[in-house]
Scaffold this motif. Sequence first.
Motif, PDB file in Angstrom:
ATOM      1  N   ARG A  94      -6.254  -0.291  -5.455  1.00 17.86           N
ATOM      2  CA  ARG A  94      -4.902  -0.362  -6.016  1.00 17.86           C
ATOM      3  C   ARG A  94      -4.970  -0.959  -7.410  1.00 17.86           C
ATOM      4  O   ARG A  94      -5.188  -2.141  -7.579  1.00 17.86           O
ATOM      5  CB  ARG A  94      -3.991  -1.196  -5.111  1.00 17.86           C
ATOM      6  CG  ARG A  94      -2.530  -1.119  -5.512  1.00 17.86           C
ATOM      7  CD  ARG A  94      -1.614  -1.794  -4.528  1.00 17.86           C
ATOM      8  NE  ARG A  94      -1.670  -1.212  -3.199  1.00 17.86           N
ATOM      9  CZ  ARG A  94      -1.145  -0.035  -2.865  1.00 17.86           C
ATOM     10  NH1 ARG A  94      -0.504   0.675  -3.768  1.00 17.86           N
ATOM     11  NH2 ARG A  94      -1.258   0.427  -1.642  1.00 17.86           N
ATOM     12  N   MET A  95      -4.811  -0.099  -8.406  1.00 15.97           N
ATOM     13  CA  MET A  95      -4.923  -0.553  -9.777  1.00 15.97           C
ATOM     14  C   MET A  95      -3.598  -0.340 -10.501  1.00 15.97           C
ATOM     15  O   MET A  95      -2.731   0.383 -10.031  1.00 15.97           O
ATOM     16  CB  MET A  95      -6.014   0.249 -10.494  1.00 15.97           C
ATOM     17  CG  MET A  95      -7.353   0.173  -9.784  1.00 15.97           C
ATOM     18  SD  MET A  95      -8.690   0.585 -10.873  1.00 15.97           S
ATOM     19  CE  MET A  95      -8.572   2.318 -10.900  1.00 15.97           C
TER      20      MET A  95
ATOM     21  N   GLY B  98      -6.201  10.154  -5.660  1.00 18.89           N
ATOM     22  CA  GLY B  98      -6.592   9.224  -6.720  1.00 18.89           C
ATOM     23  C   GLY B  98      -8.092   9.328  -6.950  1.00 18.89           C
ATOM     24  O   GLY B  98      -8.870   9.218  -6.003  1.00 18.89           O
TER      25      GLY B  98
ATOM     26  N   ARG C  35      -9.663   6.016  -5.939  1.00 14.73           N
ATOM     27  CA  ARG C  35      -9.744   5.784  -4.484  1.00 14.73           C
ATOM     28  C   ARG C  35     -10.825   6.658  -3.865  1.00 14.73           C
ATOM     29  O   ARG C  35     -11.526   6.234  -2.952  1.00 14.73           O
ATOM     30  CB  ARG C  35      -8.401   6.068  -3.817  1.00 14.73           C
ATOM     31  CG  ARG C  35      -7.498   4.891  -3.931  1.00 14.73           C
ATOM     32  CD  ARG C  35      -6.305   5.001  -3.027  1.00 14.73           C
ATOM     33  NE  ARG C  35      -5.304   4.056  -3.503  1.00 14.73           N
ATOM     34  CZ  ARG C  35      -4.090   3.958  -3.027  1.00 14.73           C
ATOM     35  NH1 ARG C  35      -3.698   4.734  -2.042  1.00 14.73           N
ATOM     36  NH2 ARG C  35      -3.246   3.066  -3.520  1.00 14.73           N
TER      37      ARG C  35
ATOM     38  N   SER D 125      -2.301  15.365  -3.917  1.00  9.29           N
ATOM     39  CA  SER D 125      -2.477  14.327  -4.932  1.00  9.29           C
ATOM     40  C   SER D 125      -3.486  13.293  -4.457  1.00  9.29           C
ATOM     41  O   SER D 125      -3.249  12.568  -3.497  1.00  9.29           O
ATOM     42  CB  SER D 125      -1.122  13.656  -5.175  1.00  9.29           C
ATOM     43  OG  SER D 125      -1.292  12.552  -6.024  1.00  9.29           O
TER      44      SER D 125
ATOM     45  N   ARG E  32       1.096   2.166 -12.848  1.00  7.85           N
ATOM     46  CA  ARG E  32       2.118   1.582 -11.968  1.00  7.85           C
ATOM     47  C   ARG E  32       1.975   0.072 -11.974  1.00  7.85           C
ATOM     48  O   ARG E  32       0.869  -0.445 -11.800  1.00  7.85           O
ATOM     49  CB  ARG E  32       1.971   2.078 -10.521  1.00  7.85           C
ATOM     50  CG  ARG E  32       2.205   3.549 -10.390  1.00  7.85           C
ATOM     51  CD  ARG E  32       2.118   4.021  -8.944  1.00  7.85           C
ATOM     52  NE  ARG E  32       2.154   5.473  -8.921  1.00  7.85           N
ATOM     53  CZ  ARG E  32       2.052   6.219  -7.833  1.00  7.85           C
ATOM     54  NH1 ARG E  32       1.920   5.638  -6.661  1.00  7.85           N
ATOM     55  NH2 ARG E  32       2.111   7.528  -7.898  1.00  7.85           N
TER      56      ARG E  32
ATOM     57  N   GLU F   4       1.991  -2.368 -10.032  1.00  3.70           N
ATOM     58  CA  GLU F   4       1.921  -2.683  -8.607  1.00  3.70           C
ATOM     59  C   GLU F   4       2.234  -4.154  -8.363  1.00  3.70           C
ATOM     60  O   GLU F   4       1.776  -5.029  -9.103  1.00  3.70           O
ATOM     61  CB  GLU F   4       0.507  -2.375  -8.076  1.00  3.70           C
ATOM     62  CG  GLU F   4       0.094  -0.916  -8.167  1.00  3.70           C
ATOM     63  CD  GLU F   4       0.707  -0.055  -7.069  1.00  3.70           C
ATOM     64  OE1 GLU F   4       1.437  -0.593  -6.228  1.00  3.70           O
ATOM     65  OE2 GLU F   4       0.439   1.169  -7.080  1.00  3.70           O
TER      66      GLU F   4
ATOM     67  N   GLU G 267      -4.621   5.213   2.823  1.00  2.00           N
ATOM     68  CA  GLU G 267      -4.375   6.469   2.105  1.00  2.00           C
ATOM     69  C   GLU G 267      -5.349   6.695   0.957  1.00  2.00           C
ATOM     70  O   GLU G 267      -5.576   5.825   0.131  1.00  2.00           O
ATOM     71  CB  GLU G 267      -2.949   6.456   1.527  1.00  2.00           C
ATOM     72  CG  GLU G 267      -2.708   7.591   0.559  1.00  2.00           C
ATOM     73  CD  GLU G 267      -1.273   7.651   0.039  1.00  2.00           C
ATOM     74  OE1 GLU G 267      -0.406   6.934   0.551  1.00  2.00           O
ATOM     75  OE2 GLU G 267      -1.037   8.440  -0.894  1.00  2.00           O
ATOM     76  N   MET G 268      -5.907   7.914   0.944  1.00  2.00           N
ATOM     77  CA  MET G 268      -6.747   8.313  -0.177  1.00  2.00           C
ATOM     78  C   MET G 268      -6.065   9.457  -0.925  1.00  2.00           C
ATOM     79  O   MET G 268      -6.122   9.560  -2.129  1.00  2.00           O
ATOM     80  CB  MET G 268      -8.102   8.759   0.368  1.00  2.00           C
ATOM     81  CG  MET G 268      -9.137   9.015  -0.666  1.00  2.00           C
ATOM     82  SD  MET G 268     -10.730   9.201   0.141  1.00  2.00           S
ATOM     83  CE  MET G 268     -10.488  10.719   1.045  1.00  2.00           C
TER      84      MET G 268
END
Length: 493
Positions: A236-237, A351, A354, A349, A225, A227, A307-308
């Motif tokens: 956030r990658m 990550g 994360r 879902s 993504r 981002e 959020e995880m």
Amino acid sequence: MENKKQDTASALKDIISHAKEYGFVFPSSEIYDGLQAVYDYGQNGVELKNNLKMVWWKAMTMLNDNVVGIDASIFMHPLTWKASGHIDSFNDPMIDNKDSKKRYRADTLLEDRAAQYEADGQADVGKALLQKMAKTLDAGDLEAVRQIIIDENITCPVSNTANWTEVRQFNLMFSTQVGAVSEDASLIYLRPETAQGIFVNFLNVQKTGRMKVPFGIAQIGKAFRNEIVARNFIFRMREFEQMEMQFFVRPGTEMEWYAAWKEVRMKFHQAIGLPASKLKFHDHEKLAHYANAAVDIEYEFPFGFKEMEGIHSRTDFDLKAHQDLSRKKQQYFDPEINENYIPYVIETSVGADRLFLAILCNAYKEEIVGEGDQQKQRIYLNLHPAIAPIKVAVLPLVKKDGLAEKAQEINRSLKFAFNTTYDEGGAIGKRYTRQDLIGTPYCVVIDYQTMEDDTVTVRDRNTMSQERISIADLKEKLGYAVSMERIFEKLLV
Ligand code: ATP
């Protein structure tokens, strides 16, 4: 407030430098000064991440008779993303501050403000703000989103001004060209989620596996993504890994399954060592275009509850959209009720990166040990033994008098069962410290008594206490202590 900010920044900084110094996570292509929001996992990081992926995979596919796995490609037919809605609406609203030239996600600015209200004891005001934002975003009214930011008097943390540009939508998908000749080349995307690889294979798996609804398909894989604002280390990658499971159910039963999977997933995070006090559910105010219910499992990172994992009730949105665009029926014949239908879907879902960050933040411990002027700081990673990169370090007290050979022999006998390391260099205390820093739960020490009675000491990472046990019992005792079975047992109760 200011102090708290500094503390959280330094807590994350400590974790980032620990991750780098001890071979967990490196910035990508660091010799060229790195690539923003892209990271590489080092020799210990890859073991920890693989263990997390393995425990998730087994918890899904091994513990559930009706969940199977697949491994779909990153590239998919471009129409996949038309059907899924990603080409038209996988956007984030962005806004720039004209003075600092810094770019922000408009929704994040408002979410942060709502969180601030909540922290100040004004949860209702925060909730109302989120609802207002959701309404304007759903209506695509970007001017109104900007107005809320101005009315809330939100300023850029760098310039401290509210000199904002208009809000624009920004599509997060990376695209590239496939085909050697440029005229014939066509545009394809790097998948922004792994879920669509599962949807397009729904009937392949259902038919070849003779699966009966309800059933699930699990997958682990990379997603990409672009981002807008990438920060907070591996939180956030732009290239990351997802562990997703789509669970196909009879329409009308989705809310029961949604509730059931919420509980299962929360239990999972606790079973791998995250404390209940640092986990919470957070219902979505703004539902994604495909969902009729959605909740996040949030973890309290050093930068707050974030959020995880996402759990979504995705209705029949995806399968129906693929059926419409591909003109291939995506239906299931349910022999129990003698009916054809497109199943509804519950998605879980999470990550992998994360989850890795949450685990690392939780495991990182600094404590003072010893008395009086013997006091010193000890740092160790309190990782669940089953996910620690190395399970057992085998250490001869000294190299001479046959102790090293004996230790190597023990190491050889254990290394087929789990990850071990052998270390004979330096004082024993230094060698313990080396293992503590990477979270090795047990150190086996071979000393002079070993040569006489075939016993060794086993030192526990957390308590630093030592127990003398016979070499003959080592493999079984340590094997159980470090096995994933111990996690799975907690999931089944
Ligand atoms: P966010 O709101 O933080 O952007 P999202 O709601 O878009 O996340 P989902 O689309 O629900 O995320 O993706 C499911 C999971 O994938 C997330 O819970 C997160 O763990 C992981 N994930 C999503 N985007 C990233 C990213 N850029 N880097 C690392 N992990 C990510």
